[in-house]
Design a protein around this motif. Structure first.
Motif, PDB file in Angstrom:
ATOM      1  N   ARG A  61      40.275  54.009  48.170  1.00  0.00           N
ATOM      2  CA  ARG A  61      39.023  53.784  47.452  1.00  0.00           C
ATOM      3  C   ARG A  61      38.936  54.572  46.146  1.00  0.00           C
ATOM      4  N   ASP A 101      36.146  46.371  45.448  1.00  0.00           N
ATOM      5  CA  ASP A 101      36.306  45.746  46.764  1.00  0.00           C
ATOM      6  C   ASP A 101      37.760  45.702  47.217  1.00  0.00           C
ATOM      7  N   ARG A 103      40.320  44.365  45.497  1.00  0.00           N
ATOM      8  CA  ARG A 103      41.097  43.311  44.849  1.00  0.00           C
ATOM      9  C   ARG A 103      41.936  43.902  43.722  1.00  0.00           C
TER      10      ARG A 103
END
Length: 265
Positions: A61, A101, A103
């Motif tokens: 993340r 997200d 991608r």
């Protein structure tokens, strides 16, 4: 950034081999200049492990993005969720942004960086004939960029002829009427000679073309950055050619890479 903390964002460069890369030094310096709490790290990964690594990295993340270099640029296209139309036509990716997200969005900046580096050195490709050794990811990007820049004709040479034919077909579709030929190791008869292969990274690599056919009126350019003077550039200098090293290609695309992967405070 004065130290790495839990707030620090991470970018990575993927390569095999990895020892020669100059991008970490350059982009880490650029992030410091921009005041970004981030770090770009080198990751040495082989072709067989690339897919697994990228799958894991997309779950990070705090990953900002990836810089992709030899030999992974072509394979990276299929590992992205989205690529630009230019990168799709070229068939290679060298810069990837991770969205929130997870991608992965890819772009190809090698060609733009290479041509900008030539022009920065006072070498205008428009109207000149060019010989390109290689038909891989970087070579594809440079071929499209040279066509866009207006070279009078382009000859592509590669050990695997089918790769040359594929590149020539895509160039013809993108630039109708553009003069592109499939060549041999002989670079004679061209004003600009470009090595866009990885040959030259290792000390015992063979030359990517027949250097005995080089003449003093030619400009010989590299995409390899380390060593700065490859065996090809050394041979070209011996024959009186003007030489152009690989460093400017990277230098001219650093800001583009940083902007695309959102290296900002």
């Amino acid at each position: 950034m004065t130290e790495i903390t839990g707030h620090t964002r991470v970018w990575a460069i993927l390569a095999d081999p990895i020892h020669h890369v100059k991008t970490p030094q350059a982009l880490n310096a650029l992030m410091r200049k921009r005041g970004v709490d981030g770090v770009l790290i080198p990751i040495h990964v082989g072709a067989d492990d690339l897919s697994g690594l990228v799958s894991g990295l997309r779950t990070m993340r705090n990953l900002g993005g990836l810089i992709v270099t030899v030999p992974h640029k072509t394979a990276m296209v299929a590992l992205c969720d989205e690529v630009s139309p230019a990168a799709r036509a070229i068939g290679a990716v060298n810069t990837v942004r991770r969205e929130a997200d997870g991608r992965l969005v890819g772009e190809m900046l090698d060609g733009a960086g290479f041509v900008a580096g030539l022009r920065q050195a006072g070498i205008e490709p428009k109207g000149r004939s060019a010989y390109l050794a290689g038909a891989g990811g970087a070579a594809n990007a440079i071929a499209f960029a040279l066509a866009e820049a207006g070279v009078s004709r382009l000859t592509v040479a590669n050990r695997t002829r089918s790769k040359c034919e594929d590149l020539a077909q895509r160039l013809a579709e993108a630039y109708p009427g553009f003069a592109v030929e499939i060549g041999s190791p002989d670079p004679s008869g061209h004003e600009i000679v470009v090595n866009a292969t990885s040959l030259g990274l290792r000390e015992n690599d063979p030359l990517p073309l027949d250097a005995d056919r080089l003449t003093p009126d030619q400009i010989v350019a590299e995409i390899i950055m380390q060593p700065e003077t490859t065996a090809l550039l050394a041979a070209a200098k011996e024959r009186g050619c003007r030489t152009h090293p690989g460093g400017p290609m990277l230098a001219c695309q650093l800001e583009l890479m940083a902007d695309f992967t959102e290296m900002r405070p």
